[in-house]
Scaffold this active site. Sequence first.
Site, PDB file in Angstrom:
ATOM      1  CG  HIS A  31      -6.827  55.203  16.324  1.00 23.90           C
ATOM      2  ND1 HIS A  31      -7.015  54.408  17.443  1.00 23.90           N
ATOM      3  CD2 HIS A  31      -8.057  55.345  15.758  1.00 23.90           C
ATOM      4  CE1 HIS A  31      -8.289  54.084  17.530  1.00 23.90           C
ATOM      5  NE2 HIS A  31      -8.948  54.638  16.526  1.00 23.90           N
ATOM      6  CD  GLU A  59      -6.279  53.274  20.969  1.00 26.24           C
ATOM      7  OE1 GLU A  59      -5.715  53.483  19.865  1.00 26.24           O
ATOM      8  OE2 GLU A  59      -7.513  53.329  21.124  1.00 26.24           O
TER       9      GLU A  59
END
Length: 430
Positions: free
Chosen positions: A168, A116
Site C-alpha cells: 500500500h 497500518e
Amino acid sequence: MGRNQQFTLFVLLVTSLYKSTISLNLPLKENPVEPPLKIAAFNVQNLGDKKLASTEEMEIIKRIILRYDVICIQEIVTKDQERLQEMIASLNLKTPNDVIYRMALSERLGRETAKEQYAYIYRDDKLSVLDEQTFPDGSDLFMRPPYIVHFSSPTTRDLSSFVAICSHTQPSSAANETHALATVYDYAHIHYENPDAIIMGDFNAGCSNIRVGDWNWIELWTREEFKWLIGHHIDTTTYVSSCPYDRFVIAGSKMGSAVIPGSPKVFDFQEEYRLTDDQTKDVSDHLPIELQMRGKMSEVAEQYLKSKTCFTIEDGRHVSNVLILYEERDTLPILVKLLTDTNNVMYVKVYSKSSNINNIINNLNLLSTTFQDFVSKETFEAVKYKVLHGGLDDASSFVILEEPVYMFQVECNSYTSICATTVCKETNVN
C-alpha cells in the site's frame, strides 16, 4: 475489553479451534480435479475499531473475503490485535467444517504515528505459509514496507509455490514506491529462490499520483519480466473519480502460465450485493481486485480423462427412409454406419473428424447438399452459426489446445424417423 466482548471472543476462538482440530486430524485429500485458486487484494480503508465493531459493514467485508482462497487486506489501523483474531474466528463460523481460514499478519508499519498492517487471509486447505516477512527497508523506500509471504500451493497446476508481495503505497510518493517494488521482487526472488511472484495491492498508481512521464523510469513497468494484469483504464475505486489505483503485477514463467486469461478484474461488490452509495463507501473507497489460477489434476486424471464440448441440433421433421443414407454411403467421403439396438431399432450414424473446423463445416455442407432430408439447410445453418459464435467454447477449461480435434455425428433413428446433428470439440478438463 468488557466481559461480554471477552466471552464472545472466547466462544468464537473455541469454535474456530475445534474446526481447526478437525481439519488437522483429517488426511489431506487430493481432488482429482481442483477448481481454480481465487486471489484478491482489497484496501478496506481505515479498518479500525469502529469498522470492526460495525455488524453491517463487517458482514459485507466477510462476505467479500469468503469469495477467495487468499486475500491481501490493506489499511488495517486498529491497535487491538484481539479484534483481528475475533474477525477470523467469526469468519470461520460461516464456512463448512472442512474449510478453515487463517491469517498471516504483518507488524504495524509506517513512519511516526501513521501505522497500518497487512493481512493475508487464506484457506488452509488451499495454501500454507512457508515463510513470511516484511521487506527489510534499510533505505527507507516505503512509507509502509511491503509484506512478503512465501506460499506453498499444492492445488495449483504446475505451480507448487509462489511469492506474494502486498503493498500500500503513499499517494504522494506512489511513483517512487511503485518503482521500488521491483527491488522488493528482486529481494524475494533471491531470498526464496523462486521467480514466480504476484505483486498486488493499492499502488495508488493512477490519476495525478503518477505522471505520464514517470512510467518511463518505473522499473516495475519497464522491465520485461513483469506483467501488469490490471490496466491503466480500470477504475478500482468506489467514488466518482475513475482511477486505477489497485494493481496485480506478476513475474515468473510458471506464474504467467498459472493465471487464467481474462480472470484479473475488479469485483464490484456494490453492484453484486445491491448496496447504496453510502453502504458502499462505509465499507471502502476501493473495490477489490481479483484473479484466478488454474487448478491441478491428479496423475490418474491427467493420464486417463479426456474432455470435449458438444452441442446437438435436432430437426423435428420426419425422414421418409433413414436407410437411404446407409445404402448410398459409398457416395460420401465420410464414415457411415448402421447400428441396431436390442429393440431392433436401427440407427444410421455419419461421422467426420478433423483438426480443422472448416473441414467439419465443409463435410456437413456436402451432406446437407446431397441428403437434405437428413441434414436440412436450416440444420446446417444453425450448426454453422453456433460453431462461429462460441457454441463449442468451454468456460471451465482454461488452456487452448494448439490443435484441437473437431468432430460431427449425424444420427437418424428408424423408429422416430428423426435426425440429430452433434458437433464436438476436444478440450482440456480444466
